[in-house]
Motif scaffolding. Structure first.
Motif, PDB file in Angstrom:
ATOM      1  N   GLN A  68      46.293  38.031  31.802  1.00  0.00           N
ATOM      2  CA  GLN A  68      47.171  38.253  30.659  1.00  0.00           C
ATOM      3  C   GLN A  68      47.190  39.751  30.345  1.00  0.00           C
ATOM      4  O   GLN A  68      46.243  40.470  30.641  1.00  0.00           O
ATOM      5  CB  GLN A  68      46.670  37.483  29.433  1.00  0.00           C
ATOM      6  CG  GLN A  68      46.332  36.025  29.708  1.00  0.00           C
ATOM      7  CD  GLN A  68      47.550  35.152  29.812  1.00  0.00           C
ATOM      8  OE1 GLN A  68      48.389  35.126  28.936  1.00  0.00           O
ATOM      9  NE2 GLN A  68      47.645  34.397  30.905  1.00  0.00           N
ATOM     10  N   GLN A  71      47.009  36.125  46.035  1.00  0.00           N
ATOM     11  CA  GLN A  71      47.206  35.523  44.716  1.00  0.00           C
ATOM     12  C   GLN A  71      46.736  36.453  43.610  1.00  0.00           C
ATOM     13  O   GLN A  71      47.391  36.591  42.572  1.00  0.00           O
ATOM     14  CB  GLN A  71      46.458  34.189  44.639  1.00  0.00           C
ATOM     15  CG  GLN A  71      47.047  33.083  45.503  1.00  0.00           C
ATOM     16  CD  GLN A  71      46.170  31.847  45.514  1.00  0.00           C
ATOM     17  OE1 GLN A  71      44.940  31.934  45.562  1.00  0.00           O
ATOM     18  NE2 GLN A  71      46.796  30.677  45.476  1.00  0.00           N
ATOM     19  N   ALA A  75      44.539  33.003  35.192  1.00  0.00           N
ATOM     20  CA  ALA A  75      45.675  33.927  35.177  1.00  0.00           C
ATOM     21  C   ALA A  75      45.299  35.177  34.405  1.00  0.00           C
ATOM     22  O   ALA A  75      44.466  35.151  33.497  1.00  0.00           O
ATOM     23  CB  ALA A  75      46.898  33.263  34.533  1.00  0.00           C
ATOM     24  N   GLN A 102      49.180  39.237  43.085  1.00  0.00           N
ATOM     25  CA  GLN A 102      50.371  38.765  42.391  1.00  0.00           C
ATOM     26  C   GLN A 102      50.111  38.644  40.894  1.00  0.00           C
ATOM     27  O   GLN A 102      50.969  38.990  40.066  1.00  0.00           O
ATOM     28  CB  GLN A 102      50.809  37.416  42.968  1.00  0.00           C
ATOM     29  CG  GLN A 102      52.107  36.866  42.385  1.00  0.00           C
ATOM     30  CD  GLN A 102      53.307  37.759  42.669  1.00  0.00           C
ATOM     31  OE1 GLN A 102      53.318  38.499  43.652  1.00  0.00           O
ATOM     32  NE2 GLN A 102      54.314  37.701  41.810  1.00  0.00           N
ATOM     33  N   GLU A 103      48.918  38.158  40.532  1.00  0.00           N
ATOM     34  CA  GLU A 103      48.566  38.047  39.117  1.00  0.00           C
ATOM     35  C   GLU A 103      48.507  39.421  38.458  1.00  0.00           C
ATOM     36  O   GLU A 103      48.979  39.607  37.336  1.00  0.00           O
ATOM     37  CB  GLU A 103      47.224  37.339  38.961  1.00  0.00           C
ATOM     38  CG  GLU A 103      47.265  35.844  39.255  1.00  0.00           C
ATOM     39  CD  GLU A 103      48.039  35.075  38.193  1.00  0.00           C
ATOM     40  OE1 GLU A 103      48.113  35.550  37.045  1.00  0.00           O
ATOM     41  OE2 GLU A 103      48.569  33.999  38.518  1.00  0.00           O
ATOM     42  N   LEU A 161      41.499  37.796  31.331  1.00  0.00           N
ATOM     43  CA  LEU A 161      41.739  36.588  32.104  1.00  0.00           C
ATOM     44  C   LEU A 161      41.723  35.373  31.191  1.00  0.00           C
ATOM     45  O   LEU A 161      40.919  35.296  30.263  1.00  0.00           O
ATOM     46  CB  LEU A 161      40.677  36.405  33.187  1.00  0.00           C
ATOM     47  CG  LEU A 161      40.549  37.483  34.261  1.00  0.00           C
ATOM     48  CD1 LEU A 161      39.507  37.058  35.291  1.00  0.00           C
ATOM     49  CD2 LEU A 161      41.887  37.775  34.919  1.00  0.00           C
ATOM     50  N   MET A 208      38.788  37.272  39.672  1.00  0.00           N
ATOM     51  CA  MET A 208      39.693  36.165  39.968  1.00  0.00           C
ATOM     52  C   MET A 208      39.457  35.662  41.395  1.00  0.00           C
ATOM     53  O   MET A 208      39.470  34.458  41.650  1.00  0.00           O
ATOM     54  CB  MET A 208      41.151  36.618  39.806  1.00  0.00           C
ATOM     55  CG  MET A 208      41.543  36.962  38.382  1.00  0.00           C
ATOM     56  SD  MET A 208      43.246  37.554  38.260  1.00  0.00           S
ATOM     57  CE  MET A 208      44.127  36.014  38.384  1.00  0.00           C
ATOM     58  N   GLN A 254      52.103  40.726  38.046  1.00  0.00           N
ATOM     59  CA  GLN A 254      52.823  40.069  36.959  1.00  0.00           C
ATOM     60  C   GLN A 254      52.341  40.556  35.599  1.00  0.00           C
ATOM     61  O   GLN A 254      53.110  40.583  34.633  1.00  0.00           O
ATOM     62  CB  GLN A 254      52.649  38.556  37.069  1.00  0.00           C
ATOM     63  CG  GLN A 254      53.378  37.935  38.252  1.00  0.00           C
ATOM     64  CD  GLN A 254      53.151  36.441  38.358  1.00  0.00           C
ATOM     65  OE1 GLN A 254      52.337  35.876  37.630  1.00  0.00           O
ATOM     66  NE2 GLN A 254      53.854  35.797  39.282  1.00  0.00           N
TER      67      GLN A 254
END
Length: 386
Positions: free
Chosen positions: A103, A244, A101, A247-248, A111, A235, A251
């Motif tokens: 951060q 995906q 994910a 989206q990470e 990551l 990623m 966010q």
């Protein structure tokens, strides 16, 4: 460095750079190439996560003398049983990591990778940067530090007919942009997993005389969006699909919080617990041009030196690459508040309790510095830690 781009080319490259800064990180066009030859032997290395080709003797006649067809079939069956079964780690495909994910804190991103050790991530990181056109300049796996060499993003060059023709005849290298980028990669092992940091350094080439016959490299601000672009791509390297990864990144683009760093005397007060302050200070040091040579998390210490002038051959006389940042260099070489060439300093992060931390600049003996140099370094860190 020789300047090959025309004025029109420079203007178009600048416009492309300006336009790309407003797009999402994963939409950035990246096509990097490092100037000069790659290190010898790099092209012959077996890529990470690929096994060396197995040397088989399936066509060797078993035993001595003549061999029957049945004996040969039996030998092949035995070899098939002994051969390793292909898996996600040795089939040539990077093993998928589900727990990864992005951060974010302020304008800093990193990551968090779970289910992988730093030793497993290291070869994947190295291959990732090499596949993206960078040459690995230095790597210290024992302390989790890697650095690329300077590279040019050739995606910023105009893709017109003339360039295609020159590429076709092997002289496309005469096209060049006035920008170079490099990255410092850092791994931190935490209780939650492995944290992966990419810190960007950039520079641009500018004329220094009215006749435009001589140029010099100057620093340009670090680009958080470019860092995010490569983090997103890594990623995907770890197994996430493009949706995906987008989206990470989305966010992680949370609104920037209120100011959380204030200077009080010889100390920078940070409204962050030790763990968060430690990681953010480490990334901030890379961004402001202080190279982290080593660190001791148990004592909250980063061992730093000013980044060296790497491209400008004129060095001190022309100002050099990092010297124009000017916070470690005084016009008076005898000034006790300037960082001396080759000197090592320490940046200490202390837990102050109640979700706060303190940051101080120390000399090589561990004594606190309280002078204009300390205030300037802390001021630079404050800007990064807001």
């Amino acid at each position: 460095m020789k300047r090959n781009a025309s004025v029109a080319l420079l203007l178009s490259a600048s416009l492309l750079a300006a336009c790309s800064s407003t797009s999402e990180p994963l939409d950035k066009k990246l096509d990097y190439k490092t100037d000069g030859p790659k290190p010898q032997g790099a092209s012959l290395e077996v890529p990470p996560d690929l096994t060396a080709p197995q040397i088989q003797n399936k066509y060797t006649i078993p035993g001595s003398g003549t061999a029957s067809l049945a004996a040969m079939d039996k030998a092949e069956q035995q070899q098939a049983k002994a051969a390793p079964v292909p898996s996600a780690d040795n089939s040539g495909v990077l093993s998928k990591v589900d727990n990864v994910a992005m951060q974010r804190d302020g304008n800093q991103r990193w990551l968090l990778v779970k289910g992988k050790s730093a030793a497993e991530l290291w070869p994947q990181l190295k291959a990732f940067w090499q596949d993206n056109g960078f040459v690995i300049k230095s790597e210290e796996q024992d302390i989790g530090l890697m650095e690329t060499d300077w590279a040019e993003n050739r995606a910023k060059l105009p893709n017109d007919g003339l360039r295609k023709l020159m590429d076709a005849v092997g002289i496309g290298g005469v096209y060049s942009t006035p920008e170079r980028d490099k990255f410092r990669i850092r791994l931190e092992t935490t209780a939650n997993g492995i944290e992966v940091y990419f810190s960007h350094r950039g520079m641009y080439e500018t004329y220094i005389d009215e006749g435009k016959s001589e140029t010099m490299w100057q620093p340009r601000p670090s680009d958080p969006q470019l860092e995010a672009a490569f983090l997103g791509r890594f990623m995907m390297r770890l197994g996430l699909n493009e949706d995906q990864a987008r989206q990470e990144v989305k966010q992680a683009d949370a609104p920037v919080k209120n100011a959380r760093a204030q200077i009080e005397g010889d100390t920078l007060q940070v409204v962050d617990g030790f763990d968060r302050a430690w990681r953010r200070v480490g990334l901030a040091l890379d961004r402001i041009g202080l190279t982290v040579n080593d660190r001791d998390r148990s004592k909250g210490l980063y061992f730093v030196k000013p980044a060296k002038n790497e491209l400008d051959p004129k060095g001190k006389e022309s100002g050099g690459f990092w010297s124009s940042l000017a916070f470690w260099k005084s016009s008076d070489d005898k000034d006790s508040t300037s960082i001396k060439e080759g000197a090592e300093y320490r940046v200490q992060v202390k837990d102050a309790g109640e979700g706060r931390s303190q940051v101080q600049l120390l000399d090589s003996t561990g004594s606190t510095l309280n002078n204009s140099l300390s205030k300037t370094v802390l001021s630079k860190l404050q800007s990064e830690l807001q």
